[in-house]
Design a protein around this motif. Structure first.
Motif, mmCIF file in Angstrom:
data_model
loop_
_atom_site.group_PDB
_atom_site.id
_atom_site.type_symbol
_atom_site.label_atom_id
_atom_site.label_comp_id
_atom_site.label_asym_id
_atom_site.label_seq_id
_atom_site.Cartn_x
_atom_site.Cartn_y
_atom_site.Cartn_z
ATOM 1 N N PRO A 19 1.984 4.870 -0.844
ATOM 2 C CA PRO A 19 1.190 6.238 -1.179
ATOM 3 C C PRO A 19 1.756 6.598 -2.722
ATOM 4 O O PRO A 19 3.067 6.219 -2.823
ATOM 5 N N MET A 20 1.090 7.474 -3.180
ATOM 6 C CA MET A 20 1.513 7.900 -4.485
ATOM 7 C C MET A 20 2.804 8.711 -4.470
ATOM 8 O O MET A 20 3.010 9.430 -3.380
ATOM 9 N N MET B 133 -4.108 -0.122 -2.380
ATOM 10 C CA MET B 133 -4.292 1.166 -1.727
ATOM 11 C C MET B 133 -5.004 1.913 -3.075
ATOM 12 O O MET B 133 -5.954 2.476 -3.218
ATOM 13 N N ARG C 229 0.897 -1.161 -0.051
ATOM 14 C CA ARG C 229 0.046 0.025 0.019
ATOM 15 C C ARG C 229 0.956 1.217 -0.011
ATOM 16 O O ARG C 229 0.900 1.984 0.871
ATOM 17 N N ALA D 47 2.380 12.435 -3.468
ATOM 18 C CA ALA D 47 1.365 12.752 -2.687
ATOM 19 C C ALA D 47 1.639 14.060 -1.907
ATOM 20 O O ALA D 47 0.950 14.951 -1.418
ATOM 21 N N ALA D 48 3.045 14.156 -1.525
ATOM 22 C CA ALA D 48 3.569 14.992 -0.573
ATOM 23 C C ALA D 48 3.385 16.212 -1.257
ATOM 24 O O ALA D 48 2.930 17.477 -0.801
#
Lengths: 767, 162
Positions: free
Chosen positions: A12-13, A649, A10, A16-17
């Motif tokens: 995060p992209m 995710m 999972r 994303a940050a």
């Protein structure tokens, strides 16, 4: 099962940050000194000849730098499907819908551009218009494109088996008609384009909120009469697309046009009203389904007629109607099938690719009818679906090759999770459950120009660069590609960096449509990573005196399988590699095209349609308020077979977004068009679901491992938007005993139906 | 021609002097004049929430706020949420829970959620949905956004600081 370190996690992209800090740059966030701002002049009538355009009052306004009309631009049509090109960037002789572009202006600031657009004087000679596809098919209907001689600009007719004989031996034959409405993609970021031109070397750069950078480059070259190698299209962050950003738009063409002429950057950003009315929407469709069944619910034959309301131009017309046809052929076994579908021009907003692309409409009709038939013949609708489910490896009437299929299991799992046995037909009046099934291709095989390329560079310090054509529009394509490369090279995600969707530097990819990116661009990136791995492992294996096949890599280390202490860190390997006078960076390249065992030209021949297919069932529990007509979706279950998820995710994110999208289509959304005028081109009046409408969502993963998909993956981007609408409408039938055959099911329609049922002496609570 | 004057806008603790007309919106002032492009324009009609910013701590729609109305007040945008490059627990929760896809609506959601959590540190799921009802999202279906806000509230409750 091999242990995976990055794929299947999972993660995060990767950006994303940047997105949560406001650093992510979308097209309108890009700032170039000296930028001019453009606005389009649009037709206020649905059909008419352009008599005269007088830009003088606009040109007289201080700050206005130019005006362009259809007469000034090359006479070149464009379109995403080569055989269906029918659109000019600016209308030449006539306008075909309210919103059709006739001219563009550029000025020093957006307000001046807006005022200038108002001052361009256009005279039209109105023509009779047509607003319904069935009307448009009639003899004597106004022709939207006269040269074609008909308004039916694309059609498909397919027949398998002996449909009439199968109907004759059916125990029951039922025919029902359905209507699916116009829906807007409504991505939160409006369409935008920024063009810059270097007059010294003649290089044109376009940043565009697009799903198809490479096709866009090609369309620009054709329409601007500029060689392709002089055009560079760069995709910045894109704020959603869902299909609405497939195609060149007037903003792309005009930004380039003015940038080349004025030698200054030019930016066009659409207003929300323009995005609603003047880009693309889901094709409204009339469908009639005739099905012959045995008394146990086995489907023997099906005959489907479909008329899609295409609006004023083709966009993806032949592809849409073909998909609509081919995807009635799964997930059920239908050995005798006749499909006749038409894409019909009308003087209305243009239909184009929208998540599911012609299939949600057909699925609505078919899944609704299965429930109707089940009720009429007295079988359970879930059982009927399982009974008719295709299975992997079975020969398929159209020649699809289905290696993995979790459909029957998805029906059972969705039914279990929604509480089918306890609830169906047993809940108090006003509450009900329903379900619906679907299937979707992971990209399309056998279409020209659908190869994908990638380059992977392993730098001596261990950093990995990936060059990919993949167009990430928020679904996370870049992230899953990085995961796959990281897995293959045995490094963590943070070591992998990606540059994508810049036609000047990155290899080709067809773009984000048809749920093909993970399979297509992912496989290309994997091949490039494998190329790097081969080069490095050959060296390391030699050093360790083993076979390269015996090596494993993970967590920045390479070791001999079974003897983990025999190995070296990646840093050590790269240093030794360099000191052995081998060139670093290690560069790998890869290309991938879907396998083609038999040729299938999309419209004419049978054969395998896609490298693999996803399968899913959605189940809904709803509550209907008989006083207000309001339908509340309490819970949605989605049981899906998307093979092995690269990133669970991100897959969940696709499913959850699709569920709300399907809910919107079922209950709230309708681009209402009367006499060619859209009445609700804003979020104030268009029923986009909000957080208040969010139901409880349960996702169930049906495990299959596909041989064609990278790491066993299949699509997850569109399939789940096929069945929520019929699942919800099926649940409404269970709740209040009303069978709806058209969308959306609004409170007004519920109340009307209940009133009608009461006046016919029909059932109310307890009846 | 349009009566522009220099406004002093206090954004994220910094002073910006920008030339604005009486009808310049705060959204235009932030994006086009202060070049703070984190706040997004989704509809310009106040219907999508993508332009949500905090004005003296209160969530407002920048496209429906005139720039001169914001003079002398504390404006906070998504760029001003984190200090020194550290993500706030809310931002971290969005990242870790997959509460964003394309990211266009995300700044607006973060500002609305920041206001919610500052006024109601222990919101129920229903309260979260209601507080975010003015922010539209087309990608996520809202599920992970709500989960992220819940997680951020939970984290704060467990003494994770703010």
């Amino acid at each position: 099962m091999k242990k995976l370190h990055v794929v299947g996690q999972r993660v995060p992209m990767h950006d994303a940050a940047a997105k949560v800090t406001g650093r992510a740059q979308f097209t309108d966030d890009l700032v170039l000194p000296g930028t001019l701002y453009g606005k389009l002049v649009r037709s206020p009538i649905p059909h008419g000849r352009i008599v005269r355009i007088d830009p003088s009052r606009a040109l007289a306004l201080p700050g206005v730098k130019g005006v362009v009309t259809g007469k000034d631009i090359p006479d070149r049509v464009y379109g995403i499907v080569p055989k269906a090109k029918d659109e000019h960037a600016l209308a030449r002789d006539k306008v075909r819908y309210i919103g059709d572009e006739v001219a563009a202006v550029v000025a020093a600031d957006p307000e001046t551009a807006e005022e200038a657009a108002r001052r361009v004087h256009v005279e039209y000679e109105p023509l009779p218009a047509v607003f319904d596809p069935l009307e448009a098919m009639r003899e004597g209907a106004p022709l939207v494109h006269e040269a074609l001689g008909t308004n039916a600009s694309a059609s498909i007719r397919k027949e398998f088996g002996d449909v009439d004989a199968a109907f004759a031996r059916s125990d029951f034959v039922f025919e029902d008609s359905f209507y699916s409405q116009a829906v807007n993609h409504a991505p939160l970021e409006p369409h935008a384009a920024l063009a810059a031109y270097d007059p010294q070397d003649g290089d044109l750069t376009l940043w565009s909120s697009t799903q198809i950078p490479y096709f866009l480059k090609r369309n620009l070259a054709t329409t601007l009469l500029v060689p392709e190698h002089k055009i560079r299209v760069i995709k910045p962050k894109v704020g959603g697309g869902f299909g609405q950003k497939i195609d060149m738009f007037a903003k792309d063409f005009c930004a380039c046009w003015f940038a080349r002429r004025l030698g200054r950057p030019v930016k066009f950003v659409y207003e929300r009203e323009e995005a609603f009315q003047c880009t693309r929407q889901r094709h409204p469709m009339y469908l009639t389904v005739k099905t012959g069944v045995r008394r146990d619910g086995t489907i023997l034959a099906q005959e489907i007629t479909a008329h899609a309301d295409g609006g004023a131009y083709n966009s993806t017309a032949p592809l849409m109607i073909t998909l609509s046809c081919f995807f009635v052929m799964i997930p059920y076994r239908i050995e005798n099938l006749r499909y006749e579908g038409y894409h019909v021009y009308t003087n209305k907003p243009v239909g184009g690719a929208m998540r599911g692309h012609g299939i949600p409409q057909a699925r609505f009709a078919i899944e609704r009818q299965i429930d109707l038939i089940a009720a009429r013949i007295g079988v359970d609708p879930a059982e009927m679906r399982v009974r008719n489910a295709i299975r992997a490896g079975e020969p398929h009437p159209a020649g699809f090759v289905i290696h993995t299929c979790g459909f029957a299991e998805s029906v059972r799992e969705a039914a279990r999770a929604i509480g089918w046995a306890e609830k169906r037909g047993k809940l108090p009046y006003g509450r009900g459950v329903g379900l619906a099934g679907a299937s979707f291709p992971s990209g399309v095989a056998n279409m020209a120009h659908l190869a994908s390329g990638a380059v992977v560079q392993l730098l001596r310090e261990g950093r990995v660069n990936v060059l990919s054509g993949a167009a990430d529009i928020g679904q996370g394509a870049e992230t899953v590609i990085c995961q796959m490369v990281a897995e293959r090279l045995g490094v963590p995600m943070e070591d992998v960096h990606i540059t994508a969707a810049d036609t000047g530097t990155c290899p080709l990819d067809a773009g984000t449509f048809g749920s093909g990116v993970t399979v297509r661009a992912g496989n290309a990136a994997l091949r490039a990573a494998d190329d790097v791995r081969r080069q490095l492992f050959a060296f390391v294996a030699d050093r360790l005196e083993v076979d390269p096949e015996d090596l494993e890599a993970a967590d920045r280390r390479i070791w001999v399988r079974g003897s983990p202490t025999r190995g070296m860190t990646l840093a050590e390997a790269l240093r030794a590699y360099q000191y052995d006078d081998r060139p670093v960076p290690i560069v790998g390249r890869g290309s991938w095209i879907p396998p083609a065992e038999q040729p299938t030209t999309l419209l004419t021949e049978n054969g395998n349609f896609s490298p693999n297919y996803s399968f899913m069932t959605q189940a809904a529990e709803v509550e209907v308020d008989p006083e207000t007509g309001k339908v509340t979706v309490l819970k949605m279950v989605t049981a899906h077979d998307c093979g092995q998820p690269i990133n669970p995710m991100l897959v969940e994110g696709q499913l959850e977004g699709s569920i709300l999208g399907g809910m919107g289509q079922a209950l709230y959304e309708d681009s209402t068009c009367i006499d060619g005028q859209q009445y609700n081109p804003s979020f104030l009046d268009y029923g986009l679901p909000t957080a208040m409408e969010m139901p409880e969502v349960e996702g169930i993963h049906i495990d299959t491992d596909d041989p064609e998909g990278p790491f066993g993956a299949k699509e997850a981007g569109e399939g789940t938007q096929l069945a929520p609408a019929p699942a919800i409408v099926n649940a409404i039938a269970d709740a209040i005993g009303v069978e709806f055959d058209r969308l959306p099911v609004t409170p007004e329609r519920v109340l009307d139906a209940l009133r009608k049922k009461r006046s016919e002496g029909g059932a109310g609570p307890g009846g | 021609m349009d009566g522009k004057r220099i406004l002093e806008l206090h954004v994220n603790g910094d002073l910006y002097e920008v030339a604005c007309a009486p009808n310049t919106t705060l959204l235009e002032a932030l994006r086009e004049k202060a070049l703070l492009t984190g706040t997004k324009r989704g509809c310009d009609l106040g219907a999508c929430g993508a332009c949500t910013v905090l004005l003296d701590g209160e969530a407002v729609l920048a496209c429906l706020t005139l720039a001169f109305e914001a003079e002398g007040r504390e404006i906070r945008t998504v760029e001003g949420l984190s200090e020194g490059g550290e993500l706030t627990p809310l931002q971290r929760a969005f990242v870790d829970h997959g509460a964003l896809q394309c990211g266009f609506c995300t700044p607006g959601f973060l500002m609305s959620a920041t206001e919610l959590l500052s006024e109601n540190p222990r919101p129920t799921r229903s309260e979260i949905q209601r507080a975010l009802a003015g922010n539209l999202c087309r990608c996520t279906g809202y599920v992970k956004i709500v989960e992220a806000v819940e997680a951020a509230a939970e984290g704060a409750r467990e003494g994770g600081g703010s």
